[in-house]
Design a protein around this motif. Structure first.
Motif, PDB file in Angstrom:
ATOM      1  N   PRO A 164      67.502  55.728  19.919  1.00 43.26           N
ATOM      2  CA  PRO A 164      68.455  54.714  20.368  1.00 43.26           C
ATOM      3  C   PRO A 164      68.301  54.403  21.854  1.00 43.26           C
ATOM      4  O   PRO A 164      67.624  55.115  22.576  1.00 43.26           O
ATOM      5  N   THR A 165      69.017  53.370  22.281  1.00 43.76           N
ATOM      6  CA  THR A 165      68.999  52.955  23.679  1.00 43.76           C
ATOM      7  C   THR A 165      69.664  54.010  24.553  1.00 43.76           C
ATOM      8  O   THR A 165      70.706  54.554  24.190  1.00 43.76           O
ATOM      9  N   GLY A 166      69.080  54.249  25.722  1.00 43.53           N
ATOM     10  CA  GLY A 166      69.672  55.202  26.661  1.00 43.53           C
ATOM     11  C   GLY A 166      69.187  56.618  26.487  1.00 43.53           C
ATOM     12  O   GLY A 166      69.584  57.507  27.246  1.00 43.53           O
ATOM     13  N   VAL A 167      68.350  56.879  25.532  1.00 42.43           N
ATOM     14  CA  VAL A 167      67.808  58.211  25.296  1.00 42.43           C
ATOM     15  C   VAL A 167      66.314  58.174  25.563  1.00 42.43           C
ATOM     16  O   VAL A 167      65.594  57.325  25.005  1.00 42.43           O
ATOM     17  N   ASP A 168      65.858  59.052  26.432  1.00 43.04           N
ATOM     18  CA  ASP A 168      64.433  59.146  26.724  1.00 43.04           C
ATOM     19  C   ASP A 168      63.772  59.981  25.627  1.00 43.04           C
ATOM     20  O   ASP A 168      63.628  61.199  25.736  1.00 43.04           O
ATOM     21  N   VAL A 169      63.404  59.313  24.573  1.00 42.82           N
ATOM     22  CA  VAL A 169      62.863  60.000  23.395  1.00 42.82           C
ATOM     23  C   VAL A 169      61.547  60.678  23.731  1.00 42.82           C
ATOM     24  O   VAL A 169      61.257  61.791  23.272  1.00 42.82           O
ATOM     25  N   GLN A 170      60.708  60.012  24.560  1.00 36.63           N
ATOM     26  CA  GLN A 170      59.425  60.606  24.921  1.00 36.63           C
ATOM     27  C   GLN A 170      59.618  61.916  25.696  1.00 36.63           C
ATOM     28  O   GLN A 170      58.853  62.871  25.525  1.00 36.63           O
ATOM     29  N   ASP A 171      60.640  61.962  26.533  1.00 39.62           N
ATOM     30  CA  ASP A 171      60.927  63.215  27.255  1.00 39.62           C
ATOM     31  C   ASP A 171      61.380  64.310  26.289  1.00 39.62           C
ATOM     32  O   ASP A 171      61.014  65.481  26.442  1.00 39.62           O
ATOM     33  N   VAL A 172      62.174  63.927  25.287  1.00 36.70           N
ATOM     34  CA  VAL A 172      62.604  64.899  24.259  1.00 36.70           C
ATOM     35  C   VAL A 172      61.396  65.452  23.523  1.00 36.70           C
ATOM     36  O   VAL A 172      61.256  66.659  23.302  1.00 36.70           O
ATOM     37  N   ILE A 173      60.443  64.538  23.182  1.00 35.66           N
ATOM     38  CA  ILE A 173      59.254  64.966  22.436  1.00 35.66           C
ATOM     39  C   ILE A 173      58.419  65.929  23.260  1.00 35.66           C
ATOM     40  O   ILE A 173      57.899  66.928  22.755  1.00 35.66           O
ATOM     41  N   SER A 174      58.286  65.667  24.550  1.00 37.41           N
ATOM     42  CA  SER A 174      57.433  66.504  25.404  1.00 37.41           C
ATOM     43  C   SER A 174      57.993  67.905  25.593  1.00 37.41           C
ATOM     44  O   SER A 174      57.251  68.843  25.900  1.00 37.41           O
ATOM     45  N   ARG A 175      59.290  68.066  25.450  1.00 30.47           N
ATOM     46  CA  ARG A 175      59.904  69.381  25.679  1.00 30.47           C
ATOM     47  C   ARG A 175      60.036  70.231  24.405  1.00 30.47           C
ATOM     48  O   ARG A 175      60.506  71.355  24.465  1.00 30.47           O
ATOM     49  N   LEU A 176      59.650  69.731  23.272  1.00 23.43           N
ATOM     50  CA  LEU A 176      59.857  70.457  22.010  1.00 23.43           C
ATOM     51  C   LEU A 176      58.712  71.434  21.749  1.00 23.43           C
ATOM     52  O   LEU A 176      57.565  71.190  22.137  1.00 23.43           O
ATOM     53  N   ASN A 177      59.073  72.535  21.095  1.00 20.21           N
ATOM     54  CA  ASN A 177      58.086  73.508  20.611  1.00 20.21           C
ATOM     55  C   ASN A 177      57.805  73.182  19.150  1.00 20.21           C
ATOM     56  O   ASN A 177      58.626  73.438  18.273  1.00 20.21           O
ATOM     57  N   TRP A 178      56.630  72.643  18.907  1.00 23.78           N
ATOM     58  CA  TRP A 178      56.333  72.150  17.580  1.00 23.78           C
ATOM     59  C   TRP A 178      55.797  73.272  16.690  1.00 23.78           C
ATOM     60  O   TRP A 178      55.071  74.141  17.131  1.00 23.78           O
ATOM     61  N   LEU A 179      56.183  73.194  15.433  1.00 24.92           N
ATOM     62  CA  LEU A 179      55.717  74.126  14.412  1.00 24.92           C
ATOM     63  C   LEU A 179      54.807  73.381  13.464  1.00 24.92           C
ATOM     64  O   LEU A 179      55.157  72.290  12.981  1.00 24.92           O
ATOM     65  N   SER A 180      53.644  73.964  13.182  1.00 30.28           N
ATOM     66  CA  SER A 180      52.713  73.315  12.261  1.00 30.28           C
ATOM     67  C   SER A 180      53.285  73.325  10.860  1.00 30.28           C
ATOM     68  O   SER A 180      53.956  74.279  10.441  1.00 30.28           O
ATOM     69  N   ALA A 181      53.030  72.330  10.139  1.00 26.85           N
ATOM     70  CA  ALA A 181      53.522  72.247   8.765  1.00 26.85           C
ATOM     71  C   ALA A 181      52.786  73.219   7.877  1.00 26.85           C
ATOM     72  O   ALA A 181      51.649  73.603   8.135  1.00 26.85           O
ATOM     73  N   GLU A 182      53.451  73.656   6.817  1.00 24.57           N
ATOM     74  CA  GLU A 182      52.801  74.484   5.808  1.00 24.57           C
ATOM     75  C   GLU A 182      51.773  73.650   5.067  1.00 24.57           C
ATOM     76  O   GLU A 182      51.847  72.418   5.066  1.00 24.57           O
ATOM     77  N   PRO A 183      50.792  74.293   4.409  1.00 19.01           N
ATOM     78  CA  PRO A 183      49.738  73.516   3.732  1.00 19.01           C
ATOM     79  C   PRO A 183      50.286  72.467   2.792  1.00 19.01           C
ATOM     80  O   PRO A 183      49.737  71.376   2.682  1.00 19.01           O
ATOM     81  N   GLY A 184      51.347  72.756   2.126  1.00 22.82           N
ATOM     82  CA  GLY A 184      51.914  71.803   1.173  1.00 22.82           C
ATOM     83  C   GLY A 184      52.559  70.612   1.823  1.00 22.82           C
ATOM     84  O   GLY A 184      52.879  69.637   1.158  1.00 22.82           O
ATOM     85  N   ARG A 185      52.799  70.676   3.156  1.00 25.05           N
ATOM     86  CA  ARG A 185      53.475  69.575   3.842  1.00 25.05           C
ATOM     87  C   ARG A 185      52.507  68.693   4.640  1.00 25.05           C
ATOM     88  O   ARG A 185      52.927  67.833   5.391  1.00 25.05           O
ATOM     89  N   LEU A 186      51.234  68.946   4.546  1.00 21.65           N
ATOM     90  CA  LEU A 186      50.271  68.047   5.194  1.00 21.65           C
ATOM     91  C   LEU A 186      50.344  66.687   4.520  1.00 21.65           C
ATOM     92  O   LEU A 186      50.304  66.580   3.292  1.00 21.65           O
ATOM     93  N   THR A 187      50.447  65.681   5.337  1.00 23.40           N
ATOM     94  CA  THR A 187      50.650  64.353   4.769  1.00 23.40           C
ATOM     95  C   THR A 187      49.422  63.858   4.021  1.00 23.40           C
ATOM     96  O   THR A 187      49.504  63.340   2.915  1.00 23.40           O
ATOM     97  N   ASP A 188      48.262  64.061   4.642  1.00 25.14           N
ATOM     98  CA  ASP A 188      47.017  63.675   3.990  1.00 25.14           C
ATOM     99  C   ASP A 188      46.072  64.855   4.054  1.00 25.14           C
ATOM    100  O   ASP A 188      45.421  65.086   5.092  1.00 25.14           O
ATOM    101  N   ASN A 189      45.984  65.582   2.986  1.00 25.80           N
ATOM    102  CA  ASN A 189      45.198  66.812   2.993  1.00 25.80           C
ATOM    103  C   ASN A 189      43.709  66.545   3.193  1.00 25.80           C
ATOM    104  O   ASN A 189      42.965  67.400   3.654  1.00 25.80           O
ATOM    105  N   HIS A 190      43.256  65.350   2.822  1.00 23.72           N
ATOM    106  CA  HIS A 190      41.829  65.069   2.930  1.00 23.72           C
ATOM    107  C   HIS A 190      41.424  64.669   4.346  1.00 23.72           C
ATOM    108  O   HIS A 190      40.242  64.466   4.623  1.00 23.72           O
ATOM    109  N   LYS A 191      42.393  64.507   5.267  1.00 27.24           N
ATOM    110  CA  LYS A 191      42.095  64.150   6.653  1.00 27.24           C
ATOM    111  C   LYS A 191      42.520  65.279   7.577  1.00 27.24           C
ATOM    112  O   LYS A 191      43.707  65.588   7.652  1.00 27.24           O
ATOM    113  N   ALA A 192      41.580  65.876   8.272  1.00 25.23           N
ATOM    114  CA  ALA A 192      41.900  67.017   9.123  1.00 25.23           C
ATOM    115  C   ALA A 192      42.718  66.615  10.330  1.00 25.23           C
ATOM    116  O   ALA A 192      43.445  67.438  10.893  1.00 25.23           O
TER     117      ALA A 192
END
Length: 478
Positions: free
Chosen positions: A109-137
């Motif tokens: 939404p307006t007024g929220v620095d979404v890119q700053d939020v994204i840069s500060r997050l600790n990301w967790l890799s998805a489990e094998p079953g949650r890969l969106t396209d398994n054929h693309k690394a």
């Protein structure tokens, strides 16, 4: 507190605790499943944002937001569709970012620095079953959890080639409908569960207390005049069968003891009556006689001695019954003691044929006075009731950890019923066998009590009808 009330309270508390635990665990599991599904939806929606090809204007961010709001998806607006699918009530409960480094990012939404939020997050890799396209690394969907404006959010970042899309949702907003549904269900479930708990607890209490009530009623029926009432064990649980069996066994012992005390009192009164009557007659005769020299002092002395012996035996038996027989323990040589008593027997009767085998060094620990009385009672019975010309056998030996003294003699035939009563107090056998023989019928019963007080026993061994064999066992001291 009544036992019934205690069981009822424990049952209610147990059911309530179990119900609370089940609701808590169920809610935790439901939330875990719901959040898992939410992650899957976030990943799927992030992927669809990239594929939607939203137009970007790097010089006009406001236009980008309008483009995001106005973009059609399956015939409807994108934001409206996302709020419905992610179960939120307002677009302000969503964070979106779509674009690339080269083209720029479209965010909401307006007024929220979404890119700053994204840069500060600790990301967790998805489990094998949650890969969106398994054929693309290089196609990966990642997840993150973060706090924003004191609310918990869950986010998904989808990256494909040089593009990425980010979508985050307020967890409280997505689970509010689920929480409301659960609360509405609990309003009905909890009272109904409590009602069933109360009914179940009352049923358990009633069935648990029923055998105890039967036992209580049975105890009320027991009186001094009626000890014959017993409880049946039919259709009772094992625990209550054990309790009922113990109760019936207790009544059996109580009835036997009461019967024995009554018989003992009557027999004691009968035995004491005879010498007292003789004494009274002798004294009355002396009082009425003008010649005091006619007073038979020897007869009076004999009767007094008889009374004294009966009284002493009754005292020892009462002490044995109460478990308070006073014993002065000391090492005793049974070999010497038996030899002394046998020597006394031979002096009293020249006709007595003895077959004695006495092992040397038989040592026990006990009261010398009582053990002498025990052996003396046995040998006196031999003197009184045996057929002297047929002989008496006395064997004493060590048998493993006990001293075994076996005394056997021939006598007039004795029936099985008489043998079963030989250790009863004041029982002297058939009158035809005891006629003219002095005694009170306490000797054998007192001898057995003395043996048991020393940790041993005195038993009547199986034999022919014209033979009496007793076996004395005493612990040995090494």
């Amino acid at each position: 507190m009544y036992f019934r009330t205690r069981i009822f309270a424990i049952s209610i508390l147990t059911v309530t605790a179990v119900l609370a635990l089940v609701i808590s665990l169920s809610w935790s599991r439901i939330m875990a499943v719901e959040l898992d599904h939410l992650d899957s939806r976030l990943c799927m929606e992030a992927k669809r944002l990239i594929r939607k090809r939203i137009p970007l204007d790097t010089n006009n961010p406001a236009a980008n937001i309008n483009n995001l709001r106005d973009t059609s998806l399956s015939g409807g607006r994108l934001m409206t569709d996302l709020t419905d699918k992610l179960r939120v009530s307002s677009p302000n409960q969503l964070m979106l970012s779509v674009g690339s480094v080269e083209q720029g990012f479209l965010t909401s939404p307006t007024g929220v620095d979404v890119q700053d939020v994204i840069s500060r997050l600790n990301w967790l890799s998805a489990e094998p079953g949650r890969l969106t396209d398994n054929h693309k690394a290089n196609v990966v969907c990642q997840f993150a959890f973060f706090e924003h404006q004191q609310n918990q959010w869950r986010a998904s970042l989808f990256q494909a080639s040089n593009q990425s899309s980010f979508i985050a949702v307020d967890v409280a907003a997505t689970t509010s409908q689920l929480t409301s549904t659960l609360q509405a269900a609990l309003i009905v479930v909890i009272p109904f569960s409590l009602l069933l708990s109360i009914l179940g607890a009352w049923f358990i209490t009633t069935n648990t207390i029923r055998p105890i009530n039967r036992l209580h009623k049975a105890m009320d029926k027991v009186t001094q005049k009626d000890l014959s009432h017993r409880l049946s064990e039919h259709k009772e649980d094992k625990e209550f069968k054990m309790l009922i069996d113990a109760y019936n066994t207790m009544l059996d012992r109580l009835e036997d003891s009461f019967r024995q005390v009554s018989r003992f009192t009557a027999d004691a009164a009968h035995e004491l009556k005879t010498p007292l009557t003789v004494l009274r007659g002798k004294l009355e005769q002396a009082v009425l006689s003008e010649n005091s020299s006619q007073l038979d002092l020897n007869a009076i002395l004999d009767e007094v001695g008889h009374l004294s012996a009966i009284t002493r035996k009754l005292l020892l038996l009462s002490q044995a019954d109460s478990g308070s027989m006073a014993l002065h323990f000391e090492p005793i040589n049974i070999t010497i003691l038996v030899d002394e008593l046998i020597a006394d027997m031979t002096l009293l009767s020249d006709e007595l044929e003895l077959d004695c085998v006495i092992e040397k060094g038989l040592i026990t620990k006990g009261d010398i006075v009582l053990l002498r009385q025990l052996l003396n009672n046995l040998l006196v019975n031999v003197m009184r009731y045996s057929l002297h010309y047929k002989g008496v056998t006395i064997h004493a030996r060590q048998n493993e950890s006990v001293i075994e003294v076996v005394i056997s003699n021939f006598c007039l035939p004795i029936s099985h019923d008489v043998r079963a009563k030989l250790f009863d107090r004041f029982y002297r056998g058939e009158p035809t066998h005891t006629q003219g023989i002095s005694g009170s019928g306490l000797g054998l019963s007192l001898a057995r009590e003395i043996a048991r007080a020393h940790g041993g026993d005195l038993t009547l061994e199986p034999s022919d009808s014209d033979v009496v064999t007793v076996r004395l066992l005493l612990p040995i001291v090494k």
